[in-house]
Design a protein around this motif. Sequence first.
Motif, PDB file in Angstrom:
ATOM      1  N   GLY A  45       0.871  -1.119  -0.081  1.00  0.00           N
ATOM      2  CA  GLY A  45      -0.072  -0.091  -0.115  1.00  0.00           C
ATOM      3  C   GLY A  45       0.736   1.349   0.164  1.00  0.00           C
ATOM      4  N   LEU A  46      -0.031   2.453  -0.310  1.00  0.00           N
ATOM      5  CA  LEU A  46       0.995   3.656  -0.291  1.00  0.00           C
ATOM      6  C   LEU A  46       0.091   4.537   0.559  1.00  0.00           C
ATOM      7  CD1 LEU A  46       1.698   4.173  -4.113  1.00  0.00           C
ATOM      8  CD2 LEU A  46       3.139   3.884  -2.282  1.00  0.00           C
ATOM      9  N   GLU A  47       0.655   5.374   1.543  1.00  0.00           N
ATOM     10  CA  GLU A  47       0.242   6.506   2.264  1.00  0.00           C
ATOM     11  C   GLU A  47       0.860   7.842   1.750  1.00  0.00           C
ATOM     12  OE1 GLU A  47      -0.843   5.905   6.418  1.00  0.00           O
ATOM     13  OE2 GLU A  47       0.880   4.441   6.326  1.00  0.00           O
ATOM     14  N   SER A  48       0.034   9.049   1.615  1.00  0.00           N
ATOM     15  CA  SER A  48       0.514  10.293   1.109  1.00  0.00           C
ATOM     16  C   SER A  48       0.031  11.211   2.013  1.00  0.00           C
ATOM     17  CB  SER A  48       0.549  10.522  -0.514  1.00  0.00           C
ATOM     18  OG  SER A  48      -1.051  10.786  -0.598  1.00  0.00           O
ATOM     19  N   ASP A  49       0.942  12.043   2.552  1.00  0.00           N
ATOM     20  CA  ASP A  49       0.656  13.321   3.179  1.00  0.00           C
ATOM     21  C   ASP A  49       0.785  14.461   2.138  1.00  0.00           C
ATOM     22  OD1 ASP A  49       0.838  12.424   5.604  1.00  0.00           O
ATOM     23  OD2 ASP A  49       2.777  12.928   5.918  1.00  0.00           O
ATOM     24  N   HIS A  50       1.013  14.176   0.933  1.00  0.00           N
ATOM     25  CA  HIS A  50       0.600  15.158  -0.114  1.00  0.00           C
ATOM     26  C   HIS A  50      -0.525  14.525  -0.918  1.00  0.00           C
ATOM     27  CE1 HIS A  50       5.155  15.424   0.486  1.00  0.00           C
ATOM     28  NE2 HIS A  50       5.136  16.515   0.132  1.00  0.00           N
ATOM     29  N   ILE A  51      -1.032  15.667  -1.433  1.00  0.00           N
ATOM     30  CA  ILE A  51      -2.280  15.434  -2.609  1.00  0.00           C
ATOM     31  C   ILE A  51      -1.995  14.878  -3.752  1.00  0.00           C
ATOM     32  CG2 ILE A  51      -4.256  16.281  -3.637  1.00  0.00           C
ATOM     33  CD1 ILE A  51      -4.565  18.391  -1.391  1.00  0.00           C
ATOM     34  N   VAL A  52      -2.472  13.788  -4.183  1.00  0.00           N
ATOM     35  CA  VAL A  52      -2.037  13.137  -5.416  1.00  0.00           C
ATOM     36  C   VAL A  52      -3.318  13.294  -6.271  1.00  0.00           C
ATOM     37  CG1 VAL A  52      -0.329  11.878  -4.240  1.00  0.00           C
ATOM     38  CG2 VAL A  52      -2.567  10.757  -4.540  1.00  0.00           C
ATOM     39  N   ARG A 101     -10.416  10.046 -13.205  1.00  0.00           N
ATOM     40  CA  ARG A 101      -9.276  10.740 -12.309  1.00  0.00           C
ATOM     41  C   ARG A 101      -9.836  10.889 -10.976  1.00  0.00           C
ATOM     42  NH1 ARG A 101      -5.293  14.842 -15.773  1.00  0.00           N
ATOM     43  NH2 ARG A 101      -4.453  13.399 -17.205  1.00  0.00           N
ATOM     44  N   LEU A 102      -9.038  10.647  -9.865  1.00  0.00           N
ATOM     45  CA  LEU A 102      -9.344  11.033  -8.714  1.00  0.00           C
ATOM     46  C   LEU A 102      -8.450  12.007  -8.004  1.00  0.00           C
ATOM     47  CD1 LEU A 102     -10.419   7.192  -7.342  1.00  0.00           C
ATOM     48  CD2 LEU A 102     -11.743   9.025  -8.347  1.00  0.00           C
ATOM     49  N   VAL A 103      -8.746  12.691  -7.047  1.00  0.00           N
ATOM     50  CA  VAL A 103      -7.708  13.805  -6.194  1.00  0.00           C
ATOM     51  C   VAL A 103      -8.052  13.376  -4.776  1.00  0.00           C
ATOM     52  CG1 VAL A 103      -7.092  16.134  -5.927  1.00  0.00           C
ATOM     53  CG2 VAL A 103      -8.061  15.259  -8.272  1.00  0.00           C
ATOM     54  N   GLY A 104      -6.842  13.150  -4.029  1.00  0.00           N
ATOM     55  CA  GLY A 104      -6.823  13.282  -2.695  1.00  0.00           C
ATOM     56  C   GLY A 104      -5.600  12.621  -2.259  1.00  0.00           C
ATOM     57  N   ARG A 105      -5.603  12.077  -0.765  1.00  0.00           N
ATOM     58  CA  ARG A 105      -4.335  11.766  -0.523  1.00  0.00           C
ATOM     59  C   ARG A 105      -4.671  10.339  -0.059  1.00  0.00           C
ATOM     60  NH1 ARG A 105      -5.032  16.772   2.389  1.00  0.00           N
ATOM     61  NH2 ARG A 105      -2.933  17.857   2.538  1.00  0.00           N
ATOM     62  N   LEU A 106      -3.598   9.467  -0.558  1.00  0.00           N
ATOM     63  CA  LEU A 106      -3.518   8.013  -0.594  1.00  0.00           C
ATOM     64  C   LEU A 106      -3.398   7.735   0.965  1.00  0.00           C
ATOM     65  CD1 LEU A 106      -0.828   7.264  -3.174  1.00  0.00           C
ATOM     66  CD2 LEU A 106      -3.239   6.933  -3.424  1.00  0.00           C
ATOM     67  N   GLY A 149      -7.381  -2.065   3.536  1.00  0.00           N
ATOM     68  CA  GLY A 149      -6.514  -2.057   2.320  1.00  0.00           C
ATOM     69  C   GLY A 149      -6.105  -0.667   1.614  1.00  0.00           C
ATOM     70  N   GLN A 150      -5.855  -0.529   0.406  1.00  0.00           N
ATOM     71  CA  GLN A 150      -5.333   0.744  -0.263  1.00  0.00           C
ATOM     72  C   GLN A 150      -6.492   1.737  -0.455  1.00  0.00           C
ATOM     73  OE1 GLN A 150      -2.316   1.686  -1.145  1.00  0.00           O
ATOM     74  NE2 GLN A 150      -3.489   3.775  -1.039  1.00  0.00           N
ATOM     75  N   GLY A 151      -6.492   2.888  -0.113  1.00  0.00           N
ATOM     76  CA  GLY A 151      -7.643   3.773  -0.441  1.00  0.00           C
ATOM     77  C   GLY A 151      -7.284   5.193  -0.729  1.00  0.00           C
ATOM     78  N   LEU A 152      -8.085   6.046  -0.908  1.00  0.00           N
ATOM     79  CA  LEU A 152      -7.889   7.322  -1.314  1.00  0.00           C
ATOM     80  C   LEU A 152      -8.689   8.085  -0.698  1.00  0.00           C
ATOM     81  CD1 LEU A 152      -6.166   9.286  -3.500  1.00  0.00           C
ATOM     82  CD2 LEU A 152      -8.269   9.233  -4.770  1.00  0.00           C
ATOM     83  N   SER A 153      -8.222   9.217   0.172  1.00  0.00           N
ATOM     84  CA  SER A 153      -9.206   9.969   1.056  1.00  0.00           C
ATOM     85  C   SER A 153      -9.563  11.201  -0.017  1.00  0.00           C
ATOM     86  CB  SER A 153      -8.607  10.291   2.117  1.00  0.00           C
ATOM     87  OG  SER A 153      -8.526   9.135   3.110  1.00  0.00           O
ATOM     88  N   SER A 154     -10.890  11.353  -0.261  1.00  0.00           N
ATOM     89  CA  SER A 154     -11.201  12.680  -1.187  1.00  0.00           C
ATOM     90  C   SER A 154     -11.907  13.442  -0.325  1.00  0.00           C
ATOM     91  CB  SER A 154     -11.957  11.953  -2.323  1.00  0.00           C
ATOM     92  OG  SER A 154     -12.526  13.223  -2.943  1.00  0.00           O
ATOM     93  N   LEU A 169       2.010  13.803  -8.030  1.00  0.00           N
ATOM     94  CA  LEU A 169       1.595  14.922  -7.081  1.00  0.00           C
ATOM     95  C   LEU A 169       0.752  16.007  -7.743  1.00  0.00           C
ATOM     96  CD1 LEU A 169       4.954  15.448  -5.402  1.00  0.00           C
ATOM     97  CD2 LEU A 169       2.990  14.103  -4.338  1.00  0.00           C
ATOM     98  N   GLU A 170      -0.250  16.605  -6.939  1.00  0.00           N
ATOM     99  CA  GLU A 170      -0.855  17.738  -7.539  1.00  0.00           C
ATOM    100  C   GLU A 170      -0.155  18.939  -7.853  1.00  0.00           C
ATOM    101  OE1 GLU A 170      -5.067  19.778  -6.153  1.00  0.00           O
ATOM    102  OE2 GLU A 170      -3.602  19.577  -4.731  1.00  0.00           O
TER     103      GLU A 170
END
Length: 217
Positions: A65-72, A81-86, A93-98, A116-117
Amino acid sequence: MSRASLFALLSTVPLFIANSAVADRVHLADGSLIEGTLVEAAGGRLRFETTFAGMIEIDLEALAGLESDHIVIVSLTSGDRLVGRLAFDKQQGQGLSSASLGRLSIRFDDVAALWLEGAQSPEELALQEIEEAQARQIAELEEQHSQEVAQLERALVTPEKAWSGRTQLGLSGARGNTDRVALNGKASTRRETDFDRLDLSLAGALLGKTGKKRKMR
């Protein structure tokens, strides 16, 4: 990067840096954790910037999995296309917080690319590289054309010593019942430059007879 070489690399550095204010995190399938900055993912590979090894590339198949403090920005194979933080945890499991859609579950198999955004997408970077390569090729062709035109222009200007030539004259005669005189002449000239060569030649003969023919008794 294979799992074995990646594990050997990670064994020489701390797997977690608690003092990082902002960091993206890579969870590998073998349980390892890498912190750094997510750059992009495309073609089934993730590019990740770390403080201990610089830029590394990891197969998406090796990720848990991936986690991002940056918006991707995540580009899916469906074209969406989805925009948010991993976001990742072992239970969900793997998700995206929008901000608008909340938490969305995603699979790496459905991800065509992510970046990255504010940065250029991998498709845009690839197109830019193609355009730059084409621009270099056009510049090279233009330079080559300019050189050929300059060479042609120099060739069309006749140099002072471009022309050369020579002339030959010959005189022969014979005496007998009838005197004969022959005058032979030949002239040739050449024009030669860096571009071409021209050869011209002219030859002729003049035959004359004098006296009277004598009869034999």
